[in-house]
Design a protein around this motif. Structure first.
Motif, short mmCIF file in Angstrom:
data_model
loop_
_atom_site.label_atom_id
_atom_site.label_comp_id
_atom_site.label_asym_id
_atom_site.label_seq_id
_atom_site.Cartn_x
_atom_site.Cartn_y
_atom_site.Cartn_z
N GLY A 157 2.44 55.24 -11.83
CA GLY A 157 1.26 56.41 -11.83
C GLY A 157 1.75 57.40 -11.05
N ASP A 158 0.91 58.68 -11.17
CA ASP A 158 1.41 59.93 -10.78
C ASP A 158 0.07 60.55 -10.53
OD1 ASP A 158 4.49 60.24 -11.31
OD2 ASP A 158 3.58 59.45 -13.28
N PHE A 199 -14.92 60.18 4.58
CA PHE A 199 -14.14 60.90 3.33
C PHE A 199 -14.18 59.93 2.19
CE2 PHE A 199 -13.04 64.00 6.82
CZ PHE A 199 -13.92 65.01 6.50
N PRO A 200 -14.23 60.57 0.72
CA PRO A 200 -14.15 59.92 -0.32
C PRO A 200 -12.66 59.10 -0.39
CG PRO A 200 -14.32 61.96 -0.98
CD PRO A 200 -14.50 61.85 0.59
N ARG A 201 -12.49 58.13 -1.25
CA ARG A 201 -11.26 57.62 -1.64
C ARG A 201 -10.95 57.64 -2.90
NH1 ARG A 201 -12.08 57.35 3.85
NH2 ARG A 201 -10.74 55.80 4.91
N PRO A 202 -10.38 58.71 -3.63
CA PRO A 202 -10.46 59.23 -4.96
C PRO A 202 -9.82 57.97 -5.95
CG PRO A 202 -9.78 61.06 -3.71
CD PRO A 202 -9.76 59.90 -2.58
N LEU A 203 -10.20 57.85 -7.04
CA LEU A 203 -9.62 56.92 -8.11
C LEU A 203 -9.53 55.50 -7.49
CD1 LEU A 203 -7.25 59.44 -9.85
CD2 LEU A 203 -9.75 58.75 -10.35
N ALA A 207 -13.16 51.20 -12.67
CA ALA A 207 -12.89 51.72 -13.88
C ALA A 207 -11.75 52.75 -13.65
CB ALA A 207 -14.06 52.15 -14.44
N ASP A 208 -11.20 52.97 -12.54
CA ASP A 208 -10.31 53.93 -12.51
C ASP A 208 -8.80 53.33 -12.73
OD1 ASP A 208 -11.90 56.18 -11.68
OD2 ASP A 208 -11.89 55.28 -9.69
N ALA A 209 -7.89 54.16 -13.11
CA ALA A 209 -6.41 54.04 -13.43
C ALA A 209 -6.06 53.52 -12.14
CB ALA A 209 -5.80 54.95 -13.82
N PRO A 210 -5.45 52.18 -11.71
CA PRO A 210 -5.04 51.53 -10.95
C PRO A 210 -3.78 52.19 -9.97
CG PRO A 210 -4.14 50.36 -12.55
CD PRO A 210 -5.11 51.37 -13.01
N TYR A 211 -3.00 53.11 -10.59
CA TYR A 211 -1.83 53.65 -9.99
C TYR A 211 -1.88 55.27 -9.96
CZ TYR A 211 -0.37 48.81 -10.66
OH TYR A 211 -0.23 47.51 -10.42
N THR A 212 -2.87 55.76 -10.47
CA THR A 212 -3.17 57.10 -10.58
C THR A 212 -3.67 57.78 -9.32
OG1 THR A 212 -3.26 57.09 -12.95
CG2 THR A 212 -3.74 59.15 -11.96
N ALA A 257 -2.84 51.27 -0.29
CA ALA A 257 -3.79 50.52 -1.21
C ALA A 257 -3.05 50.20 -2.69
CB ALA A 257 -5.03 50.57 -1.35
N LYS A 258 -2.87 51.39 -3.12
CA LYS A 258 -2.38 51.36 -4.72
C LYS A 258 -0.76 51.03 -4.74
CE LYS A 258 -5.21 55.05 -6.31
NZ LYS A 258 -5.42 54.60 -7.84
N ALA A 259 -0.10 51.28 -3.54
CA ALA A 259 1.25 50.60 -3.53
C ALA A 259 1.45 49.16 -3.34
CB ALA A 259 2.11 51.47 -2.44
N LEU A 260 0.57 48.72 -2.51
CA LEU A 260 0.56 47.22 -2.44
C LEU A 260 -0.07 46.63 -3.64
CD1 LEU A 260 1.33 45.44 0.04
CD2 LEU A 260 1.13 47.97 0.71
N ARG A 261 -1.14 47.17 -4.37
CA ARG A 261 -1.50 46.49 -5.41
C ARG A 261 -0.15 46.65 -6.61
NH1 ARG A 261 -6.79 48.22 -9.15
NH2 ARG A 261 -6.26 46.84 -10.78
#
Length: 356
Positions: A157-158, A199-203, A207-212, A257-261
């Motif tokens: 993801g990027d 503050f929000p945690r984007p994506l 339903a969001d792409a898990p690594y974007t 969170a995304k990296a550990l996922r």
């Protein structure tokens, strides 16, 4: 064992280093950051002129630190992209000159692959496989890395818009903090309440792409919240420490969170966090906390290795030489925009001019 000279000039840092068989022999670094501060960001032409001024002295200092003469260099590695065009061309031209003068091979390498290699000289060989989280001013990427010198790098993801480091700079400006924004926000957040502002945690939705990644909306949320506070109660009432702490908590939360996922879903037990934003104290602490809880081994380079430097390019060049990877041709050109697929950058053919 070959001595590899590494040259880095992708932005505002001029770096040179020498590495042999994974061991750092000598390094030097000069920065033009102070020259850009008045403009609130890097000015490409100023950066390029500084590289012209700093590069040869940096190489000389690195050689002196290693106790070597230039004749001891067996290969030259240089950042060929991505980065500022004029800055990259300066480094590539100098690397070609050194390679030709010393009659040694040239390796044009990808800047982000260099960041992945940065920790090798301090912590030893990279695990295979590993998940790499690259967080810098221009890039935020989650990658699956196997043999860095030989294998393709897989993008999990990027970022869709602002990279994490770019977001730090823009938020710092909105809060009246100096450039560069990352260190300024980290200092401002000291002692602040990271839970003061939600503050929000984007994506991060189901339903969001898990690594974007996406940080543009977070930047806007901080700016709008601060504007409302200032309008309602006066600028002095905006709690800078709490805002800074809450903002960097949001960034660190999303990144880790995304990296550990990614580690869990790909069965990888090692996470590497690199790039300029890897110097952020909250990101380092939260990554350590969450990796320990998940049983994932964490590697984060020393602070001096997070920002751009010559060591990371020399370390990557050393890996390529030891792996027997063919060198670059002398018609190698700088590539300001190039997608990360591997350690090396393929040469871009020069255009044939009409009538030439």
């Amino acid at each position: 064992m070959a001595v590899v000279l590494g040259i880095e000039t992708s932005c505002d840092e001029t770096g040179a280093a020498l590495v042999r068989d994974g061991v750092l022999l000598g390094e030097a670094l000069s920065s033009s950051m102070d020259r850009h501060a008045r403009y609130g960001g890097v000015v490409p032409e100023i950066a390029a002129r500084a590289h012209v001024e700093f590069l040869v002295p940096c190489v000389d200092r690195a050689l002196a630190a290693a106790g070597l003469g230039s004749s001891a260099v067996d290969a030259v590695a240089v950042t060929a992209g991505p980065g500022l065009a004029t800055a990259l061309h300066t480094g590539v031209a100098a690397a070609k000159a050194y390679a030709l003068a010393l009659d040694v091979p040239l390796y044009g390498v990808h800047h982000l692959a260099g960041h992945i290699a940065a920790d090798v000289v301090d912590a030893g060989p990279l695990p295979n496989p590993l998940v790499a989280l690259i967080v810098s001013g221009g890039h935020t990427s989650l990658l699956l890395v196997r043999d860095l010198a030989r294998d393709p790098i897989i993008h999990l993801g990027d970022t869709l818009d602002d990279a994490a480091g770019e977001c730090f700079d823009k938020v710092a400006r909105a809060l009246g903090l100096p450039y560069p924004g990352g260190p300024a926000l980290d200092r401002a957040a000291h002692g602040g309440d990271a839970g003061a502002v939600a503050f929000p945690r984007p994506l991060t939705g189901r339903a969001d792409a898990p690594y974007t990644f996406s940080f543009s909306g977070l930047k806007t949320a901080v700016a709008r919240w601060s504007e409302r506070q200032a309008s309602a109660a006066g600028v002095a009432a905006v709690p800078l420490r709490d805002v800074a702490a809450s903002f960097q908590e949001a960034v660190a939360d999303v990144l880790t969170a995304k990296a550990l996922r990614a580690c869990a879903e790909h069965g990888v037990g090692d996470l590497l966090v690199v790039g300029g934003v890897a110097a952020n104290s909250r990101l380092r602490a939260l990554a350590a906390q969450r990796c320990a809880a998940a049983g994932v081994r964490l590697r984060v380079p020393a602070l001096r290795r997070c920002t751009d430097n010559g060591v990371m390019i020399a370390a990557l060049g050393d890996l390529l030489v030891r792996a027997g990877v063919p060198s670059s041709p002398m018609d190698l050109s700088a590539c300001p925009e190039v997608f990360l697929t591997g350690a090396m950058i393929e040469p871009v053919p020069l255009p044939v001019l009409a009538g030439g």
